[in-house]
Design an enzyme around this catalytic site. Sequence first.
Site, mmCIF file in Angstrom:
data_model
loop_
_atom_site.group_PDB
_atom_site.id
_atom_site.type_symbol
_atom_site.label_atom_id
_atom_site.label_comp_id
_atom_site.label_asym_id
_atom_site.label_seq_id
_atom_site.Cartn_x
_atom_site.Cartn_y
_atom_site.Cartn_z
ATOM 1 N N LYS A 78 0.862 -1.183 0.000
ATOM 2 C CA LYS A 78 0.000 0.000 0.000
ATOM 3 C C LYS A 78 0.892 1.224 0.000
ATOM 4 O O LYS A 78 1.717 1.414 0.903
ATOM 5 C CB LYS A 78 -0.915 0.016 1.225
ATOM 6 N N LYS A 107 -2.130 -1.488 -3.741
ATOM 7 C CA LYS A 107 -2.979 -0.293 -3.745
ATOM 8 C C LYS A 107 -2.091 0.931 -3.880
ATOM 9 O O LYS A 107 -1.119 1.033 -3.141
ATOM 10 C CB LYS A 107 -3.771 -0.239 -2.437
#
Length: 414
Positions: free
Chosen positions: A281, A334
């Site tokens: 992320k 992400k």
Amino acid sequence: DPPYHHHHHHHCTMRSVAVVLALVASGASAFINSNGLRAASAPRTVRKAASISMDDDSVASSVKIYDPTAGSEPPMTRNNNEQLWLPQRARPRRNRKSAAMRAMVRENFVLPCHFIYPLFIHEDSNEVIPIPSMPGQSRHTLDSMMKEVAEAWEYGVRSFVLFPKVPDELKTNYADECYNPNGIVPRAVSMIKDKFPESIVCTDVALDPYSDQGHDGIVKDGKILNDETIGQLCKQAVAQARAGSDVIAPSDMMDGRVMAIRDALDSEGFTDASILAYTAKYASAYYGPFRDALDSHPGFGDKKTYQQDPGNGREAIIECGLDEAEGADMLMVKPGLPYLDVIHRLRQNTDLPIAAYHVSGEYAMLKAAAEKGWLNEKDVALETLLCFRRAGCDTILTYYAKQAAQWLSEDGAW
């Protein structure tokens, strides 16, 4: 062969096709014959205009037309039927020659079963509040959340992930509301699982929605504490599992949290609860609209001491190895599209399923271009989702889940 006239919507299959070209400099026209047999009415010379011809021998003119079959080592030749030929055995276009052929050899498909649909929920009022920077998305009440789940279910979407907007008066540095068994998330999970027991409900594990600091962890002296935060995350994960959450998705990026959450769940008997780890992320600017939606912008500083640096790709492989060893069932990257290379790197380094989060900023960009009429929204959205699959994704978290599933139900696999 006689010249023929091409009519729109009427495809003739004549061996020799003559195309009339209006020449710019004069009204003269020259015939091109695909077999190289000179068309009878082709002018021999053209003054004040370049002659255009594919004839065997160049027409007499001031400019000699290049013949790709003549001279020493010509690039092309002619086949037994005197047709222009570039000798080559492999022709990849053969596998693209018809819709049926393309479908037969297609490597990747995207279907509604591949989507996880993120839903924003709140209890500030009984209003469904549209999110301006994310057209088509809203902060749902629990009632409208159930309607949205039912609609998405109609089109084949079976997986959902919940993100709460928590009232400011419930937020603290230690984010204790995150494990309140009567909090908004446990109640929402129970509602969905009661009515749609076959659905997959995923829950976000991180402190930021519940933190008065707007950070994913406990803050002390301006630093985000790792291990103390994980203590809270374990309580949060167990509370969500008790409510019926199928998939615990830690998005906090604390070191070692997957192992701790796995052990916490197992020790409470939740050995069937899955962990979808936010493995890579990134500290990305693409999250802006999401933070608008949840009013969860960091209260100070940024998240760069725990989320990954957008310039780093190899680092994701380190995180991948750790999360897999710590017991993650699935790994997430992400944001999505700007990080397809990271998805591909993970795919080459693990056999676990990989998820990508097609984040709010990516969704907002496409919606904005579509609203301006600059892109064909349906085609670009479905191509985008297909690209995630090609890069190596098994599943995709996307705000397009319901809309894309609706398009797919009309068109079939894309």
